[in-house]
Scaffold this motif. Structure first.
Motif, PDB file in Angstrom:
ATOM      1  N   ARG A   1      44.634  34.551  50.661  1.00 11.70           N
ATOM      2  CA  ARG A   1      44.331  33.138  50.935  1.00 11.70           C
ATOM      3  C   ARG A   1      42.978  32.703  50.385  1.00 11.70           C
ATOM      4  NH1 ARG A   1      47.304  30.726  55.420  1.00 11.70           N
ATOM      5  NH2 ARG A   1      45.395  29.666  56.003  1.00 11.70           N
TER       6      ARG A   1
ATOM      7  N   ASN B   1      43.194  30.807  46.712  1.00 12.62           N
ATOM      8  CA  ASN B   1      43.362  29.361  46.498  1.00 12.62           C
ATOM      9  C   ASN B   1      42.593  28.555  47.555  1.00 12.62           C
ATOM     10  OD1 ASN B   1      45.020  29.792  48.688  1.00 12.62           O
ATOM     11  ND2 ASN B   1      46.655  28.461  47.969  1.00 12.62           N
TER      12      ASN B   1
ATOM     13  N   MET C   1      42.612  28.636  50.648  1.00 15.25           N
ATOM     14  CA  MET C   1      43.302  28.279  51.894  1.00 15.25           C
ATOM     15  C   MET C   1      42.630  28.957  53.088  1.00 15.25           C
ATOM     16  SD  MET C   1      45.762  26.117  51.806  1.00 15.25           S
ATOM     17  CE  MET C   1      46.763  26.419  53.255  1.00 15.25           C
TER      18      MET C   1
ATOM     19  N   VAL D   1      40.609  26.805  55.443  1.00 14.11           N
ATOM     20  CA  VAL D   1      41.306  25.831  56.293  1.00 14.11           C
ATOM     21  C   VAL D   1      41.193  26.242  57.759  1.00 14.11           C
ATOM     22  CG1 VAL D   1      43.609  24.987  56.890  1.00 14.11           C
ATOM     23  CG2 VAL D   1      42.905  25.096  54.510  1.00 14.11           C
ATOM     24  N   ILE D   2      41.109  27.553  57.989  1.00  9.25           N
ATOM     25  CA  ILE D   2      40.951  28.070  59.347  1.00  9.25           C
ATOM     26  C   ILE D   2      39.488  27.880  59.767  1.00  9.25           C
ATOM     27  CG2 ILE D   2      41.003  30.174  60.750  1.00  9.25           C
ATOM     28  CD1 ILE D   2      43.195  31.088  58.621  1.00  9.25           C
TER      29      ILE D   2
ATOM     30  N   VAL E   1      40.666  21.082  46.907  1.00  9.73           N
ATOM     31  CA  VAL E   1      41.955  20.420  46.683  1.00  9.73           C
ATOM     32  C   VAL E   1      42.455  20.676  45.266  1.00  9.73           C
ATOM     33  CG1 VAL E   1      43.050  18.160  46.453  1.00  9.73           C
ATOM     34  CG2 VAL E   1      41.643  18.665  48.456  1.00  9.73           C
TER      35      VAL E   1
ATOM     36  N   ARG F   1      43.797  24.211  44.809  1.00  9.16           N
ATOM     37  CA  ARG F   1      45.147  24.429  45.327  1.00  9.16           C
ATOM     38  C   ARG F   1      46.205  23.793  44.451  1.00  9.16           C
ATOM     39  NH1 ARG F   1      42.685  22.574  50.728  1.00  9.16           N
ATOM     40  NH2 ARG F   1      41.317  24.355  51.121  1.00  9.16           N
ATOM     41  N   ARG F   2      45.800  22.825  43.616  1.00  7.56           N
ATOM     42  CA  ARG F   2      46.770  22.271  42.670  1.00  7.56           C
ATOM     43  C   ARG F   2      46.964  23.214  41.491  1.00  7.56           C
ATOM     44  NH1 ARG F   2      45.813  15.698  43.273  1.00  7.56           N
ATOM     45  NH2 ARG F   2      46.262  15.797  45.483  1.00  7.56           N
TER      46      ARG F   2
ATOM     47  N   MET G   1      51.080  28.241  46.397  1.00  6.34           N
ATOM     48  CA  MET G   1      51.277  29.258  47.419  1.00  6.34           C
ATOM     49  C   MET G   1      52.640  29.122  48.087  1.00  6.34           C
ATOM     50  SD  MET G   1      48.596  30.319  50.336  1.00  6.34           S
ATOM     51  CE  MET G   1      48.652  31.970  50.973  1.00  6.34           C
TER      52      MET G   1
ATOM     53  N   PHE H   1      54.673  30.711  51.532  1.00  8.90           N
ATOM     54  CA  PHE H   1      54.285  31.355  52.784  1.00  8.90           C
ATOM     55  C   PHE H   1      55.346  32.312  53.303  1.00  8.90           C
ATOM     56  CE2 PHE H   1      51.888  27.532  52.322  1.00  8.90           C
ATOM     57  CZ  PHE H   1      50.641  27.829  52.822  1.00  8.90           C
TER      58      PHE H   1
ATOM     59  N   GLY I   1      54.783  17.470  45.886  1.00  8.11           N
ATOM     60  CA  GLY I   1      53.567  17.820  45.162  1.00  8.11           C
ATOM     61  C   GLY I   1      53.295  16.870  44.004  1.00  8.11           C
TER      62      GLY I   1
ATOM     63  N   ALA J   1      56.558  24.594  44.961  1.00  9.41           N
ATOM     64  CA  ALA J   1      55.288  25.091  44.429  1.00  9.41           C
ATOM     65  C   ALA J   1      55.250  25.044  42.907  1.00  9.41           C
ATOM     66  CB  ALA J   1      55.037  26.508  44.931  1.00  9.41           C
TER      67      ALA J   1
ATOM     68  N   VAL K   1      54.578  21.516  40.599  1.00 10.42           N
ATOM     69  CA  VAL K   1      53.274  20.975  40.182  1.00 10.42           C
ATOM     70  C   VAL K   1      52.661  21.805  39.053  1.00 10.42           C
ATOM     71  CG1 VAL K   1      52.740  19.828  42.350  1.00 10.42           C
ATOM     72  CG2 VAL K   1      52.119  22.207  42.075  1.00 10.42           C
TER      73      VAL K   1
END
Lengths: 258, 328
Positions: free
Chosen positions: A48, A51, A53, A56-57, A81, A84-85, A89, A91, A109, A162, A165
């Motif tokens: 994570r 990218n 991510m 985010v936590i 942002v 992540r483009r 990802m 999950f 997306g 995913a 994009v």
């Protein structure tokens, strides 16, 4: 398309807790790299960070650098942002948007990226669904809810979403662990075919899966509960499974622990 | 949706001897199922009996009404010469409620988004409690504050609106002391905690997997909220708004205090800058005169309209929620 990932001296934290320590590795473009290791060894956490991510936590942060070709993902100038483009990802649990149709899920997306042209959207949706080996199963019900598909179909829908994009890199966090063997096989075939276009990193608990789909395998382990996870070794998949350098790797793949 | 039968599926499974233990029920299941069924029946019965009561008391007076009940603005329910119509009351009720909803729904939804998606945890909890406290303030306090403290601050604004847009029926003068406009705003504050609290609950339930799915596609925070949180909470927000609207339609004492009454016999007017009476405040204002069955029936007929109105609004909300049920 497809970029090289270069990680140097990466430490990953949740607040003050160091979850992953001192990881350095290179992931070649147009290859599949598998992360294996026991639960809690930080392989998903590390994935994570590729990218952004992880942050985010609440409390999530990293030290060290992750380069995507020449670009440092953690430089102050970089917007998470846009990372992540570029780095997509998939999950563990299929997570199609429940309120959207199959078509809209794949188009989501594109719409976020500001693609308005109907023709472009329709074409990309078809191309992505074909790319995810799902087109033939859903082409007659594109306006039906994505949540109505089977688990394996939902996961392929998420992959289609995913790849729509056109990312450079695709991260997959145990993408088959919630699926039956047939669906797993479908996803594994898909991963091998996606390798032509993307750099793929996959976390898996299934060592046969790592052996089947990946070119290189990284083994993560942790000294004890509460200690940070570490990268033990990374090598060609054939080498890791036949002739690993580290004793811990051999113990793990031969099922002596973990 | 399955019905509650007070019997678990386990009871239909054949026992060791191969026979289905028909008729054998576990005491706990029977008691719990019975209690659940009973409370369901009681609620339906209460609503049905309320409707029956309103209808049986209202119909005789409606039949004796000398003017058109729906289109007249007169309200002189003299026994023997009943003249009453609801046009003005209906307009006032709907106006105040609509205005309250126009303000409270967006504000409540934004509030809920702030509390669940933006506020740091140390702030979210106390802030939510403060908003919940708004619901604990008695209506009479809202009413007195509205007319004594709040209304004077709006004099200038109302005058400016009337000066500029007075040609439009909604903003016609003369401006009353307590207007529909003021009551609408105060009512918005009163229903805000209901809408905020319920919206907050549904937004907080948005699965993390959906939110992360949106973020991983390169959504900004707002885009993530738009793609994952708002669609997920849509049905809940509609329900929250309906509960808020229910409160707004039925609110009595605050409206009675705030909105100036209008001289009897005034022709119909649409202006939100004038006073009026809602169904509830009309009934409250005249509670002292319920001494004759036929004039009382006029007020009960007004209550019946309010009852039906609530039903219609709720039915519309259900349709909205169910229209995309497959996607929920």
């Amino acid at each position: 398309m497809a970029k090289r990932i270069d990680v140097k001296d990466l430490n990953v934290y949740y607040g003050n807790f160091k979850a992953v320590e001192d990881v350095s590795m290179t992931v070649e473009p147009r290859s599949v790299t598998a992360f294996i290791g026991p639960s809690g060894c930080g392989k998903s956490t590390f994935l994570r960070t590729l990218n952004r991510m992880h942050e985010v936590i609440p409390g999530g942060r990293v030290e060290g650098s992750v380069m995507l070709d020449e670009e440092d993902l953690y430089s102050a100038k970089v917007d998470p942002v846009s990372v992540r483009r570029t780095v997509g990802m998939v999950f563990q649990r299929p997570n199609p948007f429940p309120t959207m149709s199959i078509f809209d899920n794949v188009a989501a997306g594109l719409r976020l990226n500001g693609v308005k042209n109907r023709k472009v959207v329709t074409e990309t949706v078809e191309k992505s669904l074909r790319g995810a080996n799902l087109w033939n199963e859903v082409k007659d019900r594109l306006d039906k809810p994505g949540a109505g598909l089977s688990g394996g179909q939902q996961q392929r829908l998420c992959i289609a979403r995913a790849i729509a994009v056109q990312p450079e890199v695709m991260l997959m966090d145990e993408p088959c662990s919630a699926l039956d063997p047939i669906s797993t096989l479908a996803i594994e075939d898909l991963i091998v075919s996606l390798k032509d276009e993307f750099t793929i990193v996959i976390v898996t608990h299934n060592m046969q899966q790592a052996a089947r789909v990946s070119d290189r395998t990284a083994f993560f382990n942790l000294a004890a509960t509460g200690k940070p996870g570490r990268l033990i070794e990374i090598d060609d998949t054939a080498t890791i499974f036949s002739n690993p350098v580290q004793k811990a790797t051999e113990d793990y793949i031969s099922g002596r622990f973990g | 949706m399955s019905s509650i039968t007070g019997r678990s599926t386990v009871d239909q499974v054949p026992g060791p001897t191969g026979d289905v233990p028909r008729g054998r029920r576990r005491l706990g299941d029977t008691l719990f199922g019975g209690a659940a069924n009973l409370s369901g029946v009681v609620v339906i019965a209460i609503v049905a009996l309320t409707g029956v009561f309103l209808a049986t008391r209202a119909v005789p007076s409606l039949l004796d009404d000398k003017v058109n009940f729906l289109t007249s603005t007169e309200w002189v329910p003299e026994p023997g010469n009943l003249r009453f119509g609801i046009l003005q009351i209906l307009w006032t009720t709907v106006s105040i409620s609509v205005m309250a909803m126009i303000i409270a729904v967006p504000l409540g939804v934004l509030n809920a988004l702030f509390l669940t998606q933006y506020a740091p945890r140390w702030l979210a909890r106390p802030a939510a409690s403060v908003i919940d406290l708004l619901a604990a303030i008695p209506s009479i306090v809202y009413g007195l504050w509205g007319i004594q403290v709040f209304a004077p601050h709006l004099t200038g604004l109302q005058k400016a609106v009337n000066d500029g847009l007075g040609w439009f029926p909604l903003f016609e003068g003369p401006i009353s002391a307590g207007t529909i406009f003021i009551a609408g705003i105060v009512l918005a504050i009163m229903v805000l905690p209901i809408i905020t609290a319920l919206s907050r609950e549904v937004f907080a339930q948005t699965p993390a997997a959906n939110k992360e799915g949106a973020l991983a596609l390169g959504a900004t925070k707002w885009e993530m909220i738009r793609t994952a949180v708002l669609p997920f909470g849509r049905a809940g927000v509609v329900s929250a708004s309906m509960l808020g609207l229910g409160r707004a339609l039925g609110e009595t004492i605050a409206i009675t205090i705030i909105v100036s009454s209008v001289a009897p016999g005034t022709d119909f007017f649409a202006s939100w800058l004038q006073g009026g009476e809602t169904f509830a405040s009309k009934i409250a204002n005249n509670a002292a005169e319920f001494n004759d069955p036929s004039s009382t029936g006029a007020y009960i007929a007004a209550g019946l309209v309010l009852f039906v109105l609530t039903f219609v609004v709720n039915a519309i909300a259900r349709v909205i929620v169910n229209r995309r049920k497959a996607f929920a």
